[in-house]
Design a protein around this motif. Structure first.
Motif, PDB file in Angstrom:
ATOM      1  N   VAL A 161     -15.372 -21.630   4.235  1.00  0.00           N
ATOM      2  CA  VAL A 161     -16.608 -22.556   3.898  1.00  0.00           C
ATOM      3  C   VAL A 161     -17.827 -21.517   4.288  1.00  0.00           C
ATOM      4  O   VAL A 161     -18.580 -21.526   3.395  1.00  0.00           O
ATOM      5  CB  VAL A 161     -16.770 -23.653   4.679  1.00  0.00           C
ATOM      6  N   THR A 162     -17.958 -21.125   5.443  1.00  0.00           N
ATOM      7  CA  THR A 162     -19.092 -20.202   5.889  1.00  0.00           C
ATOM      8  C   THR A 162     -19.294 -18.991   4.861  1.00  0.00           C
ATOM      9  O   THR A 162     -20.443 -18.520   4.414  1.00  0.00           O
ATOM     10  CB  THR A 162     -18.977 -19.493   7.352  1.00  0.00           C
ATOM     11  N   VAL A 163     -17.976 -18.320   4.366  1.00  0.00           N
ATOM     12  CA  VAL A 163     -18.244 -17.039   3.541  1.00  0.00           C
ATOM     13  C   VAL A 163     -18.418 -17.394   2.318  1.00  0.00           C
ATOM     14  O   VAL A 163     -19.536 -16.986   1.765  1.00  0.00           O
ATOM     15  CB  VAL A 163     -16.615 -16.448   3.618  1.00  0.00           C
ATOM     16  N   SER A 164     -18.142 -18.804   1.565  1.00  0.00           N
ATOM     17  CA  SER A 164     -18.296 -19.101   0.342  1.00  0.00           C
ATOM     18  C   SER A 164     -19.897 -19.431   0.181  1.00  0.00           C
ATOM     19  O   SER A 164     -20.637 -19.591  -0.746  1.00  0.00           O
ATOM     20  CB  SER A 164     -17.415 -20.359  -0.260  1.00  0.00           C
ATOM     21  N   THR A 165     -20.355 -19.901   1.579  1.00  0.00           N
ATOM     22  CA  THR A 165     -21.832 -20.160   1.562  1.00  0.00           C
ATOM     23  C   THR A 165     -22.748 -19.075   1.486  1.00  0.00           C
ATOM     24  O   THR A 165     -23.672 -19.109   1.020  1.00  0.00           O
ATOM     25  CB  THR A 165     -21.937 -21.234   3.006  1.00  0.00           C
ATOM     26  N   VAL A 166     -22.446 -18.010   2.256  1.00  0.00           N
ATOM     27  CA  VAL A 166     -23.382 -16.809   2.635  1.00  0.00           C
ATOM     28  C   VAL A 166     -23.198 -15.606   1.395  1.00  0.00           C
ATOM     29  O   VAL A 166     -24.192 -14.907   1.354  1.00  0.00           O
ATOM     30  CB  VAL A 166     -22.997 -16.296   3.954  1.00  0.00           C
ATOM     31  N   LEU A 167     -21.873 -15.863   0.741  1.00  0.00           N
ATOM     32  CA  LEU A 167     -21.798 -14.753  -0.487  1.00  0.00           C
ATOM     33  C   LEU A 167     -22.817 -14.912  -1.395  1.00  0.00           C
ATOM     34  O   LEU A 167     -23.252 -13.802  -2.099  1.00  0.00           O
ATOM     35  CB  LEU A 167     -20.482 -14.879  -0.972  1.00  0.00           C
ATOM     36  N   PRO A 168     -23.286 -16.192  -1.869  1.00  0.00           N
ATOM     37  CA  PRO A 168     -24.489 -16.299  -2.825  1.00  0.00           C
ATOM     38  C   PRO A 168     -25.694 -15.553  -2.569  1.00  0.00           C
ATOM     39  O   PRO A 168     -26.278 -15.212  -3.302  1.00  0.00           O
ATOM     40  CB  PRO A 168     -24.559 -17.739  -2.986  1.00  0.00           C
ATOM     41  N   ALA A 169     -25.842 -15.345  -0.957  1.00  0.00           N
ATOM     42  CA  ALA A 169     -27.118 -14.392  -0.481  1.00  0.00           C
ATOM     43  C   ALA A 169     -26.888 -12.881  -1.044  1.00  0.00           C
ATOM     44  O   ALA A 169     -27.802 -12.379  -1.679  1.00  0.00           O
ATOM     45  CB  ALA A 169     -27.308 -14.547   0.783  1.00  0.00           C
ATOM     46  N   CYS A 170     -25.766 -12.621  -1.169  1.00  0.00           N
ATOM     47  CA  CYS A 170     -25.374 -11.041  -1.422  1.00  0.00           C
ATOM     48  C   CYS A 170     -25.751 -11.146  -3.023  1.00  0.00           C
ATOM     49  O   CYS A 170     -26.356 -10.105  -3.564  1.00  0.00           O
ATOM     50  CB  CYS A 170     -24.102 -10.735  -1.158  1.00  0.00           C
ATOM     51  N   GLU A 181     -18.716  -5.680   2.655  1.00  0.00           N
ATOM     52  CA  GLU A 181     -18.254  -5.801   4.181  1.00  0.00           C
ATOM     53  C   GLU A 181     -17.560  -7.283   4.148  1.00  0.00           C
ATOM     54  O   GLU A 181     -16.501  -7.363   5.029  1.00  0.00           O
ATOM     55  CB  GLU A 181     -19.655  -6.014   5.037  1.00  0.00           C
ATOM     56  N   ILE A 182     -18.171  -8.208   3.459  1.00  0.00           N
ATOM     57  CA  ILE A 182     -17.668  -9.888   3.773  1.00  0.00           C
ATOM     58  C   ILE A 182     -16.431  -9.705   3.138  1.00  0.00           C
ATOM     59  O   ILE A 182     -15.210 -10.409   3.380  1.00  0.00           O
ATOM     60  CB  ILE A 182     -18.834 -10.548   2.965  1.00  0.00           C
ATOM     61  N   HIS A 183     -16.458  -8.851   1.794  1.00  0.00           N
ATOM     62  CA  HIS A 183     -14.919  -8.747   1.069  1.00  0.00           C
ATOM     63  C   HIS A 183     -13.967  -8.375   2.032  1.00  0.00           C
ATOM     64  O   HIS A 183     -12.613  -8.953   2.171  1.00  0.00           O
ATOM     65  CB  HIS A 183     -15.047  -8.124  -0.328  1.00  0.00           C
TER      66      HIS A 183
END
Length: 682
Positions: A176-185, A196-198
């Protein structure tokens, strides 16, 4: 229906059953039968109202509880916080936070997480951060909530910073955290952070999460790494509509229209459940890539599939009806808007006003505008610009004054439209007054407004004044300002100022062929053959090619194209014969052709003959020969061959043709300028 005097534990059981089923009326009845409902009963009822969409009533229930002087617990406050979050109600959210502190729940992790999420959804970053910083213990939900808050509130960079702080604090991000912050990228087009997140996703086995993978596809797509986006997409074990839509949009945005349409066909063949948003994406993608006919075809397929076009569909399609030169299609969309009761939708009706104006149907544009129950700044601007496009500067000024009287605030675009109208209608003093009044309405003049005033002065023949004004501009003069002066120099035969303006244009936009051609033509008109030759040579040496002049007319859904001197049309002999006959007819009526804009060194008779070769004349003549009872001709051009649009040879001659043959001619300049000749030159 239950009666009173049943045991409390049974009442709670029935209350829970009705709350879970969504039967809130019965749930409320059961609740009212409980003599003294406890906090658990209140929490069940409030949560059920929020969950089933009755959010305001959930907050009212909490107010009722407090009116009875019942002290809440942390679970009840969490349920109310969720209601405030859904509603985005900052006032109640702030009051709830104060009550949480007053009742001693400020250190509760679950309530703190709900409060951070609540303030984030209320777009109150400072409040969310204060709650977050005050929490002595922060779990993965706490960090996810603050990251989400930053991204939701348009602060993607801070969202990524919080994500990194989360890792440093020893809390491991979940899916959930990852899917939340990826839109920032995606928003930042930060490909490095996305990669990096990938890597973190692969390391911790999150690739199977559809939300994470969809977000990764969007990261790569937004950074124009389409191949990588396709790779992530192909590796997804399951895909939702969002993931398909992301890749589809990426292809369209990257001008890979064929791949986008192939993907859409694949979706349909694989039985992907399409929704309205996806149909809009396909239609928008076709329009973005200039495939207007295909967009209209997709619109038909959308309706056949049972989806009704919405406001987004309509407002994207209407401008395209002009691009297709298809007024008929625009009228069909208008009918759809009327049939589906969208006439009260501001965006749809404004798009209609714009479409009719650009197609040359200013009267229809006015009718739609007059029927609009509400008009915002964009609607007024559209009508003002529509009149300016058609040379109705007086009407544009009147609309501007009516706009001010109605209390709608003008913006930068308003003044661009009004000043352009003043320019094309030779309203010099009025234009200067409007320009000088801009700051009174808290609009700071920009380079476009200064360029408009240069155009106003230039068209009125006040070239020296225009030149002095350019030199006093508080910002670097743009190509528009110098271009306006150069165009006027041709009309008013000022060679020296033309050289100054052209030399500046050669520096600002060295690859624009129009500037070289215009200066060369000015030299030819002044019979400065050597300097004209030097200008053409400079153009060749720099590898600048002139855009061919082209005109086309649409007759009975077929488009006929003409270029200057064109004899490829099967009816060329009839067209030239007709032009010769019309020329003689106009001569007998007293019309004298202006040969100043014939740039060859030939005798007068040859100059008159050359005037017949312009692509606009050929297109109009062909249309006149094929009117078949129609009263309007629309001639589409990609460049203006004749020079300064209001004072050249062709347009006065078109006006003469109109008066002699009783038809209406509209020239639509595909460089975003349309002239209804019968109104512009009158």
């Amino acid at each position: 229906m239950l009666t009173a005097n049943i045991p409390t534990h049974l009442s709670l059981r029935f209350l829970k059953i009705h709350c879970n089923s969504g039967d809130l009326q019965r749930a409320r009845h059961v609740f009212n039968q409980i003599p003294e409902p406890d906090l658990r009963a209140w929490t069940l009822l409030i949560s059920a109202h929020t969950r089933h969409g009755f959010v305001r009533e959930a907050i009212n229930l909490y107010a009722s509880l407090r009116a009875r002087n019942i002290a809440p617990d942390n679970l009840l406050l969490v349920s109310v916080a969720k209601a405030c979050a859904v509603l985005g109600d900052l006032r109640n959210a702030t009051e709830l936070h104060n009550e949480a502190i007053r009742f001693g729940f400020g250190l509760d992790v679950s309530l703190g997480n709900a409060m951070v999420d609540m303030f984030g959804k209320c777009k109150f970053v400072d409040g969310a951060r204060r709650v977050f910083d005050a929490m002595p213990v922060k779990d993965v939900i706490s960090w996810t909530s603050i990251c989400s808050c930053y991204v939701r509130c348009g602060l993607p960079r801070q969202g990524l910073v919080a994500f990194r702080e989360m890792g440093l604090s020893g809390v491991r991000p979940n899916a959930v955290t990852v899917s939340t912050v990826l839109p920032a990228c995606s928003e930042l087009r930060d490909l490095n952070s996305g990669r990096e997140i990938h890597g973190y996703v692969v390391k911790h086995g999150m690739e199977g999460n559809v939300f994470v993978s969809s977000a990764l596809v969007k990261v790569y797509a937004s950074s124009v790494s389409i191949k990588q986006a396709q790779k992530v997409f192909d590796q997804m074990s399951q895909r939702d509509v969002v993931s398909w839509n992301v890749l589809l949009t990426a292809y369209f945005d990257n001008r890979e229209w064929e791949k986008g349409m192939a993907l859409f066909s694949r979706m349909r063949s694989e039985g992907v459940r399409l929704d309205g948003a996806l149909w809009n994406a396909v239609i928008g993608g076709c329009l973005t890539n200039g495939e207007t006919e295909q967009a209209l075809k997709m619109l038909g397929m959308m309706q056949e599939s049972g989806f009704k076009p919405n406001q987004i569909t309509v407002t994207s399609l209407l401008p395209a009806c002009k691009d297709l030169e298809s007024l008929r299609a625009g009228k069909e969309v208008h009918s759809y808007i009327f049939r589906n009761c969208l006439m009260n939708d501001l965006a749809s009706t404004t798009a209609l006003v714009f479409m009719y104006a650009k197609c040359g149907e200013l009267e229809l544009s006015r009718r739609v505008f007059s029927l609009m129950p509400e008009k915002d700044t964009v609607a007024w601007n559209t009508m003002i610009i529509g009149n300016s496009m058609h040379g109705n500067g007086g009407e544009a000024l009147l609309l501007y004054r009516n706009m001010l009287e109605s209390g709608v605030k003008p913006n930068s675009v308003t003044y661009t439209g009004v000043l352009c109208g003043c320019s094309h209608s030779r309203l010099v003093d009025e234009g200067i007054k409007v320009f000088e009044s801009m700051r009174d309405h808290l609009v700071e003049p920009d380079a476009d407004h200064y360029s408009c005033l240069v155009d106003i002065l230039s068209r009125a023949g006040r070239l020296e004044e225009a030149y002095q004004f350019i030199q006093r501009m508080p910002m670097e003069p743009t190509a528009s300002a110098w271009g306006a002066l150069l165009g006027a120099c041709r009309v008013h035969k000022n060679v020296e100022l033309a050289k100054i303006a052209a030399n500046r244009l050669f520096e600002i936009e060295p690859d624009n062929p129009g500037n070289y051609v215009l200066l060369s033509n000015i030299f030819v008109t002044a019979q400065k053959w050597e300097e004209a030759s030097e200008t053409r040579k400079l153009m060749r040496d720099r590898g600048v090619a002139k855009t061919p002049g082209c005109s086309w007319v649409q007759l009975r859904n077929r488009v006929y194209t003409f270029v200057a001197g064109d004899r490829s049309n099967e009816h060329s002999e009839k067209i030239y014969k007709f032009l010769k006959e019309m020329g003689e007819k106009m001569r007998l009526a007293g019309f004298v052709p202006n040969t100043d804009f014939v740039l060859q060194d030939v005798d007068q008779e040859e100059k008159v003959g050359t005037l017949c070769n312009h692509s606009e004349k050929l297109a109009v003549a062909f249309a006149m020969l094929n009117l078949n009872g129609e009263s309007t001709i629309r001639d589409y051009v990609n460049v203006n061959e004749c020079g300064y649009i209001m004072q050249d040879q062709c347009h006065p001659e078109f006006k003469a043709l109109e008066s002699l043959d009783g038809f209406r001619l509209i020239i639509v300049d595909l460089r975003m300028f349309a002239n209804d000749i019968s109104k512009v030159i009158r």
